[in-house]
Write a protein that holds these residues in place. Sequence first.
Motif, short mmCIF file in Angstrom:
data_model
loop_
_atom_site.label_atom_id
_atom_site.label_comp_id
_atom_site.label_asym_id
_atom_site.label_seq_id
_atom_site.Cartn_x
_atom_site.Cartn_y
_atom_site.Cartn_z
N PRO A 16 65.57 -54.07 92.21
CA PRO A 16 66.20 -55.24 91.60
C PRO A 16 65.21 -56.32 91.17
O PRO A 16 65.57 -57.20 90.39
N LEU A 17 63.97 -56.26 91.67
CA LEU A 17 62.97 -57.26 91.29
C LEU A 17 61.94 -56.70 90.31
O LEU A 17 60.90 -57.33 90.10
N GLN A 18 62.22 -55.56 89.71
CA GLN A 18 61.28 -55.00 88.73
C GLN A 18 61.06 -56.00 87.60
O GLN A 18 62.01 -56.57 87.06
N GLY A 19 59.80 -56.22 87.27
CA GLY A 19 59.45 -57.13 86.20
C GLY A 19 59.20 -58.55 86.64
O GLY A 19 58.65 -59.34 85.88
N PHE A 20 59.57 -58.89 87.86
CA PHE A 20 59.40 -60.26 88.34
C PHE A 20 58.10 -60.40 89.12
O PHE A 20 57.68 -59.48 89.82
N ARG A 21 57.51 -61.59 89.03
CA ARG A 21 56.23 -61.87 89.70
C ARG A 21 56.46 -63.03 90.66
O ARG A 21 56.92 -64.10 90.25
N ILE A 22 56.12 -62.82 91.92
CA ILE A 22 56.46 -63.78 92.97
C ILE A 22 55.19 -64.18 93.72
O ILE A 22 54.38 -63.33 94.10
N GLY A 23 55.03 -65.48 93.95
CA GLY A 23 53.91 -65.99 94.73
C GLY A 23 54.29 -66.14 96.19
O GLY A 23 55.37 -66.63 96.51
N VAL A 24 53.39 -65.71 97.09
CA VAL A 24 53.61 -65.81 98.53
C VAL A 24 52.48 -66.64 99.12
O VAL A 24 51.30 -66.31 98.96
N THR A 25 52.84 -67.73 99.81
CA THR A 25 51.84 -68.61 100.41
C THR A 25 51.71 -68.42 101.91
O THR A 25 50.91 -69.08 102.55
N HIS A 329 65.13 -49.21 80.00
CA HIS A 329 64.67 -49.17 81.40
C HIS A 329 63.19 -48.77 81.54
O HIS A 329 62.71 -48.58 82.66
N VAL A 330 62.48 -48.65 80.43
CA VAL A 330 61.05 -48.28 80.46
C VAL A 330 60.22 -49.54 80.18
O VAL A 330 60.42 -50.18 79.14
N PRO A 331 59.28 -49.92 81.08
CA PRO A 331 58.46 -51.11 80.84
C PRO A 331 57.60 -50.95 79.59
O PRO A 331 57.00 -49.90 79.35
N VAL A 332 57.52 -52.03 78.80
CA VAL A 332 56.70 -52.06 77.58
C VAL A 332 55.80 -53.28 77.66
O VAL A 332 56.29 -54.40 77.86
N PRO A 333 54.46 -53.12 77.54
CA PRO A 333 53.56 -54.27 77.62
C PRO A 333 53.85 -55.28 76.52
O PRO A 333 54.04 -54.91 75.36
N LEU A 334 53.89 -56.56 76.89
CA LEU A 334 54.13 -57.62 75.93
C LEU A 334 53.58 -58.92 76.49
O LEU A 334 53.78 -59.25 77.65
N ALA A 335 52.84 -59.64 75.64
CA ALA A 335 52.23 -60.90 76.05
C ALA A 335 53.31 -61.95 76.33
O ALA A 335 54.45 -61.83 75.86
N PRO A 336 52.97 -63.01 77.09
CA PRO A 336 53.98 -64.00 77.48
C PRO A 336 54.71 -64.66 76.32
O PRO A 336 55.93 -64.84 76.37
N ALA A 337 53.99 -65.06 75.24
CA ALA A 337 54.65 -65.80 74.15
C ALA A 337 55.71 -64.95 73.44
O ALA A 337 56.86 -65.40 73.29
N PRO A 338 55.39 -63.73 72.99
CA PRO A 338 56.46 -62.92 72.37
C PRO A 338 57.56 -62.53 73.36
O PRO A 338 58.72 -62.36 72.96
N LEU A 339 57.22 -62.42 74.65
CA LEU A 339 58.24 -62.11 75.64
C LEU A 339 59.26 -63.24 75.75
O LEU A 339 60.47 -63.01 75.77
N GLN A 340 58.77 -64.48 75.81
CA GLN A 340 59.67 -65.62 75.88
C GLN A 340 60.46 -65.80 74.57
O GLN A 340 61.61 -66.24 74.58
N LEU A 341 59.83 -65.43 73.45
CA LEU A 341 60.54 -65.46 72.17
C LEU A 341 61.73 -64.49 72.21
O LEU A 341 62.84 -64.85 71.80
N LEU A 342 61.49 -63.27 72.70
CA LEU A 342 62.58 -62.30 72.80
C LEU A 342 63.68 -62.80 73.72
O LEU A 342 64.87 -62.64 73.43
N LYS A 343 63.30 -63.42 74.81
CA LYS A 343 64.30 -63.95 75.74
C LYS A 343 65.17 -65.00 75.05
O LYS A 343 66.40 -65.03 75.23
N ALA A 344 64.54 -65.86 74.25
CA ALA A 344 65.30 -66.89 73.53
C ALA A 344 66.24 -66.25 72.51
O ALA A 344 67.39 -66.68 72.35
#
Length: 398
Positions: A16-25, A329-344
């Motif tokens: 369920p957390l595939q694709g998410f990046r989490i910081g642990v302190t 369901h297959v991960p595709v590499p994409l830089a942050p800016a175009p990724l956020q564009l797709l999300k929008a």
Amino acid sequence: MTDTLGTAKVTGQAGPLQGFRIGVTAHRRAGDLIEALERRGAQVLHAPALKIAPVESDEALMAEIAAVIAAAPDIVLVTTAYGLRRWCEAADAAGRGEELLAVLGRADIYVRGPKARGAVRAAGLDDAGISPDETTASLTGLAIGAGVRGKVVAVQVHGFTDAAALAQLRDAGATVLTVTPYRWISAGDGDRLSQLIDAVANRELDVLTFTSAPAADAVLSAAAASGKGDAFLAALRSPPAADSPHTVGPHTVGPHSAGGTAAVASAAVGPVTAAPLLAAGITPLVPERFRMGALIRLVVEHLEEAGAVQVESRSGLLEVRGQALLINHVPVPLAPAPLQLLKALIGAGGSVCSQAELAATLGLGGHALHMAVSRLRAALPDPALVETVVKRGYRLRV
């Protein structure tokens, strides 16, 4: 597994957390938290801000133990199970374990929660009462309600001394002794903390987790000293929506529903841990039960509801999950800016998004926006999925 930079890499079946990046302190029990997040598919950036000092070298703790034994307190407040165990272990190491247990056995012991009560009973002791909501404030109120005037009260603090609670005990007429069975020192673990601060400031994480107030305070201080404090706070401060899941404010913890709007969500294991964040203007997610398992479940629920968007296109299922694009369901590499564009564009549901609107939302200038569109089209199975609407903007063919 974890590489030399502390970034855990996703392996095995998607969760369920595939694709998410989490910081642990966290330092103590970090392995349990990281393993649980990785098992659900997350990438984890581990950057312990503090670690617990070795008990055998803690001369201050030995002096505190001696003072408690000599004073024979009337009341003892136990705030954490781990703290009581460390307290007894340190006394044993000094050859004074039996003396300490005898003193504690004659005192009225009040505990902050079920885990602390379990540790008290495991030590062969009993308690006189338990805090109703597992907070230091209510624990202090419980003791004051029972009567502390003219009595000696020993308080087991937990690495982040609640000065207000101690002041309340003194104002109520108690003589207060403190025992700090674990003290926090700098983790000194390479440059992981600076990398975590950069990742938050650059909005490359989805959630930043905290399991102790001293660590939260240390991370905030390190961010301020790094020169990126403003960007770090801005990424975490965007307030969650009014009905966001378990956001904690000065007075209430709300019910679970829609997710928040912070670029990087923060999550704290309980209100004590959340206190330094709230003081910095950050509203974290806090579970109703102040446990590691509840924190993990809350993070999963929040990201599944607030951090993932998807749409069916003529080329299949397009899904943005945190920092990742999945096509069927297959991960595709994409830089942050175009990724956020797709999300929008997915969020617009096929409606046209103007260039000005996208530029403002994504923080991109005209040329950078055009480059993001080009890179997004190149990553998709059909570039025509992103349609240019002349003189209006862009839309996604859904």
